[in-house]
Design a protein around this motif. Structure first.
Motif, PDB file in Angstrom:
ATOM      1  N   GLU A 178       7.183  -4.475   9.127  1.00  0.00           N
ATOM      2  CA  GLU A 178       6.330  -5.131   8.317  1.00  0.00           C
ATOM      3  C   GLU A 178       7.082  -6.375   8.296  1.00  0.00           C
ATOM      4  OE1 GLU A 178       3.207  -5.060   5.346  1.00  0.00           O
ATOM      5  OE2 GLU A 178       4.187  -3.724   6.611  1.00  0.00           O
ATOM      6  N   LEU A 221       9.646   1.014   8.357  1.00  0.00           N
ATOM      7  CA  LEU A 221       8.724   0.308   7.729  1.00  0.00           C
ATOM      8  C   LEU A 221       8.876  -1.164   7.419  1.00  0.00           C
ATOM      9  CD1 LEU A 221       7.122   3.096   5.287  1.00  0.00           C
ATOM     10  CD2 LEU A 221       6.067   2.129   7.293  1.00  0.00           C
ATOM     11  N   THR A 237       0.117  -1.287   3.948  1.00  0.00           N
ATOM     12  CA  THR A 237       1.442  -0.614   3.962  1.00  0.00           C
ATOM     13  C   THR A 237       1.232   0.440   3.185  1.00  0.00           C
ATOM     14  OG1 THR A 237       2.465  -2.588   4.137  1.00  0.00           O
ATOM     15  CG2 THR A 237       3.527  -0.936   3.296  1.00  0.00           C
ATOM     16  N   THR A 265       5.716   1.557  -0.811  1.00  0.00           N
ATOM     17  CA  THR A 265       4.879   0.277  -0.640  1.00  0.00           C
ATOM     18  C   THR A 265       5.688  -0.868  -1.377  1.00  0.00           C
ATOM     19  OG1 THR A 265       3.144   1.806  -0.644  1.00  0.00           O
ATOM     20  CG2 THR A 265       2.912  -0.716  -0.822  1.00  0.00           C
TER      21      THR A 265
END
Length: 344
Positions: free
Chosen positions: A186, A182, A243, A95
């Motif tokens: 993002e 990711l 996330t 994260t």
């Protein structure tokens, strides 16, 4: 005797009128001027709705606590095991890394999108369009199988000799693949968040900075971005929480995050519900901490927008405790003796 027309005589009381005493006369004058007492409106529907909501909440809580299928003893046994904590740390690490890299790349994309250069503006729009239009799971599976598309990656002169060649399978493991997928996903959303925050700043701020002779880069860094943070932080906080929960999807790549660690355990013990509750409780705990941090960050950037900041939850608790103390001291205090009271 005839009186002039502009002179009026005082009314003469009737002969049988009896003068009232002074006290009764004062009471008669103020009898009709008493202010009626104000009765607060009774919100019957509001209290009935609150009672129904509390009843439903109590029923749900009772069903959760007293349902033996949750196996709360097993939840307590596995809540702090080494495998679960390792998965939690990996989820937190993912994260943090994804948020930092995603917002760095997203800020660059937002600046490109707002640029007057049509090439940069088009490239930024195309990146955001592609990665916002593709599901995250599809992106992760694509990057996980990138070796089928590019078996080797090389570094060298275009159309010339290659200095370094490495196999993609050896370079991109499951964890690195998860970070890349990711981060790119993002950054597409972060670019729109940052762009919206920059556009929320009034154009007069930029014009004033230009009148003072500030460069565009310094204006963006010192004038625009600090004011845009008021609009960026709430959405960024929601993205951070999203996330954290979205890292559970990397379990399909066999990345040992929190959910995958719980799956490994219940695949051996067949205690599916308790292990899922372990992961759920950890996600709720971490999300609650992040929500509290988001509140204080929003409060920090709201200092320039409002003169009086709203009290923090801790300050609200202190205010309520102070009012309760004052009420208790007023209730328990001895009655004041009447003035001038004494012995006979």
């Amino acid at each position: 005797m005839v009186m002039p027309p502009d002179v009026t005589s005082a009314p003469v009381p009737p002969a049988d009128a009896v003068p009232l005493p002074a006290g009764e006369l004062h009471a008669a004058k103020h009898a009709g001027s008493e202010t009626p007492s104000i009765v607060p409106r009774r919100h019957v529907g509001r209290w009935a709705t609150a009672a129904v909501a509390l009843l439903v909440f109590a029923m749900v809580l009772n069903s959760v606590v007293r349902n033996d299928a949750f196996q709360w003893g097993v939840v307590g046994d596995y809540f702090t095991t080494a495998a679960v904590l390792d998965g939690l740390l990996l989820a937190l690490w993912l994260t943090g890394v994804v948020m930092v890299l995603g917002f760095l790349l997203g800020t660059v994309l937002a600046v490109m999108r707002l640029s007057v250069n049509p090439v940069l503006r088009t490239l930024s729009w195309g990146f955001v369009w592609v990665f916002r239009s593709t599901p995250l799971l599809v992106q992760l599976l694509f990057w996980f199988n990138i070796g089928a598309l590019y078996p080797t990656l090389s570094l060298g002169v275009p159309f010339g000799p290659e200095f370094l060649t490495v196999k993609t399978v050896n370079l991109l493991g499951p964890t690195l693949t998860a970070v890349i997928g990711l981060t790119l996903h993002e950054s597409a959303y972060a670019a729109e968040v940052v762009r919206g925050g920059i556009l929320s700043v009034e154009s007069g701020q930029t014009e004033a900075a230009q009148a003072l002779g500030l460069s565009k880069r310094r204006t963006l860094r010192r004038i625009v971005i600090p004011q845009a943070m008021r609009s960026i932080v709430p959405t960024a906080g929601n993205m951070l929480i999203g996330t954290l929960k979205g890292t559970s999807i990397v379990s399909v790549l066999a990345v040992h995050d929190l959910l995958y660690s719980a799956q490994l355990i219940y695949n051996q013990t067949y205690q599916v519900i308790p292990l899922l509750m372990v992961a759920t409780l950890w996600y709720i705990a971490v999300t609650s901490v992040l929500s509290a941090g988001q509140y204080y960050v929003e409060r920090h950037y709201a200092r320039g927008n409002s003169r009086a900041l709203a009290p923090t939850p801790l300050q609200r608790v202190r205010i309520h405790l102070g009012s309760v103390r004052r009420w208790l001291s007023k209730v328990t205090a001895p009655a004041a003796r009447p003035a001038g009271g004494g012995g006979r």
